[in-house]
Design an enzyme around this catalytic site. Structure first.
Site, PDB file in Angstrom:
ATOM      1  N   GLY A 173     -14.027 -29.278  17.131  1.00 17.62           N
ATOM      2  CA  GLY A 173     -13.520 -29.676  15.824  1.00 17.62           C
ATOM      3  C   GLY A 173     -13.952 -28.669  14.781  1.00 17.62           C
ATOM      4  O   GLY A 173     -15.110 -28.264  14.746  1.00 17.62           O
ATOM      5  N   GLY A 174     -13.013 -28.245  13.927  1.00 15.25           N
ATOM      6  CA  GLY A 174     -13.330 -27.247  12.924  1.00 15.25           C
ATOM      7  C   GLY A 174     -13.763 -25.952  13.597  1.00 15.25           C
ATOM      8  O   GLY A 174     -13.100 -25.427  14.485  1.00 15.25           O
ATOM      9  N   LYS A 203     -24.039 -28.225  20.146  1.00 11.89           N
ATOM     10  CA  LYS A 203     -23.005 -28.052  19.121  1.00 11.89           C
ATOM     11  C   LYS A 203     -23.089 -26.603  18.654  1.00 11.89           C
ATOM     12  O   LYS A 203     -24.090 -26.186  18.070  1.00 11.89           O
ATOM     13  CB  LYS A 203     -23.234 -29.025  17.970  1.00 11.89           C
ATOM     14  CG  LYS A 203     -22.084 -29.105  16.978  1.00 11.89           C
ATOM     15  CD  LYS A 203     -22.329 -30.240  15.990  1.00 11.89           C
ATOM     16  CE  LYS A 203     -21.160 -30.435  15.044  1.00 11.89           C
ATOM     17  NZ  LYS A 203     -21.391 -31.568  14.106  1.00 11.89           N
ATOM     18  N   ASP A 216     -18.748 -39.719   6.658  1.00 11.22           N
ATOM     19  CA  ASP A 216     -17.576 -39.652   7.551  1.00 11.22           C
ATOM     20  C   ASP A 216     -17.700 -40.671   8.673  1.00 11.22           C
ATOM     21  O   ASP A 216     -17.527 -40.346   9.854  1.00 11.22           O
ATOM     22  CB  ASP A 216     -17.434 -38.241   8.124  1.00 11.22           C
ATOM     23  CG  ASP A 216     -16.038 -37.969   8.689  1.00 11.22           C
ATOM     24  OD1 ASP A 216     -15.114 -38.746   8.379  1.00 11.22           O
ATOM     25  OD2 ASP A 216     -15.872 -36.992   9.435  1.00 11.22           O
ATOM     26  N   VAL A 233     -18.559 -28.381  21.293  1.00 12.85           N
ATOM     27  CA  VAL A 233     -19.699 -29.170  21.775  1.00 12.85           C
ATOM     28  C   VAL A 233     -19.677 -29.160  23.303  1.00 12.85           C
ATOM     29  O   VAL A 233     -18.654 -29.493  23.925  1.00 12.85           O
ATOM     30  CB  VAL A 233     -19.650 -30.620  21.255  1.00 12.85           C
ATOM     31  CG1 VAL A 233     -20.895 -31.381  21.715  1.00 12.85           C
ATOM     32  CG2 VAL A 233     -19.557 -30.642  19.731  1.00 12.85           C
TER      33      VAL A 233
END
Length: 378
Positions: free
Chosen positions: A123-124, A143, A229, A128
């Protein structure tokens, strides 16, 4: 010039707003467009303020440039270019430069001391991976990103939180040009994946999730951290039937969120209305959890839009059905608590020890359903 809310242009479109900002801030236009998503001209400036790319004075100045009442040279003097570039890197990362460890990493390779055993997600700018701690022999999650700033910030936050319902930080390392956040490996799946697979989960499981995440959030809030979030994708189950809150990459200090008018950026379908105006705080986390619990119990998110403006409108007009009428096993007391967690006014939402105590009473305190991966107890 006074710090007033930005005046939006009547005729200028989204691209004209962003083009001015790209020129004056020396940033990439396509990345700006990607960061704010599909909004029209009247919402572009509001979105930029909510994402903390502009303060209200700069947003007002952009609108004056559009009207021909201010030059772009004057606008440059008002822009905080370093903040604009930092926030743009956060929400629309630039392609990573070539490194000695290009992402994604090949399986069965090594990242410094750690073997790369499997890809858990991406993600982004982050990937991971599943790995094993070389000294302790326990499973860990790596990560990994070429951008050190967000991972260093997340590590700093997690180092302040120690709670069974928050994913644990093991270490922060640098391997070549890559930054590696070494995290506890959780041997289950995210609530989002479960909901996508089976729809609504068992009431006892949903209530256990809510109680666990509330405890994790209260620990974070007590440490001065807003998660920012909370959503099904960031709630992960263990094989023992417990739930942990993950991904503190959107966090910010509660002092900034409460007193400096900074936005707590999250995923708009789960973000509280005050986040759209840059006033998110720890009560915004409670709202997001309330919507996550509603999704878990009903099998659908109450906010279905994806864009900034559309989500804002849906949150403004959101009225949740009383769940004790529609979901078997949900008591009136539980339904009322979910309604208060998702109240439009942040001051009406319970927090802290009061919320922990209410959740213990309302959310089936005798629940004993076991969440197992890949199946769920029904």
């Amino acid at each position: 010039m006074s710090a007033v809310a930005p005046t939006h242009p009547d005729r200028a479109g989204n691209q004209e707003v962003l083009a001015i900002l790209a020129r004056c801030g020396n940033v990439d236009l396509s990345r700006l467009s990607h960061a704010i998503g599909p909004v029209d001209g009247e919402d572009a400036l509001r979105a930029l303020v909510a994402l903390q790319m502009l303060d209200r004075i700069a947003a007002r100045a952009v609108s004056l440039v559009l009207k021909g009442r201010l030059s772009e040279g004057d606008l440059k003097q008002l822009l905080d270019v370093s903040t604009l570039q930092y926030r743009l890197d956060r929400f629309a990362p630039a392609p990573a430069p070539p490194t000695v460890h290009p992402l994604p990493l090949p399986l069965n390779s090594r990242l410094g001391r750690y073997p790369v055993l499997g890809l858990l997600g991406r993600g982004g700018s982050c990937h991971v991976y599943r790995s094993v701690h070389p000294e302790l022999g326990v499973p860990v999650a790596l990560k990994v990103s070429a951008d050190a700033t967000p991972l260093e910030a997340e590590a700093g936050v997690l180092a302040r939180i120690s709670h069974a319902n928050v994913v644990r930080l093991w270490d922060l390392e640098r391997v070549g040009r890559l930054t590696v956040l070494v995290l506890e490996y959780v041997d289950g799946e995210s609530l989002a994946r479960t909901l996508g697979r089976v729809g609504a989960v068992d009431v006892r499981v949903a209530f256990r999730m809510a109680r666990d995440v509330i405890r994790g959030l209260c620990s974070a809030h007590a440490a001065g951290v807003v998660h920012g979030d909370v959503k099904p994708a960031n709630v992960i189950a263990t094989s023992a039937g417990r739930f942990k809150l993950a991904d503190f990459g959107s966090t910010r200090p509660t002092s900034l969120a409460l007193y400096a008018g900074g936005a707590v950026h999250g995923t708009w379908p789960y973000a509280a209305l005050e986040c759209f105006d840059g006033r998110g705080n720890e009560r915004s986390d409670i709202y997001s959890l309330g919507l996550t619990l509603y999704h878990a119990l009903t099998g659908h998110s109450p906010v279905t839009a994806r864009g900034f403006a559309e989500c804002r409108e849906e949150h403004t007009n959101l009225t949740l059905d009383p769940l004790h009428w529609t979901v078997p096993g949900v008591s009136r007391k539980a339904s009322d608590l979910i309604r208060r967690m998702t109240a439009l006014d942040p001051t009406d939402r319970p927090t802290g020890r009061r919320l922990v105590a209410e959740a213990r009473r309302a959310f089936c305190p005798d629940a004993s359903a076991t969440y197992s991966h890949p199946e769920i107890a029904r």
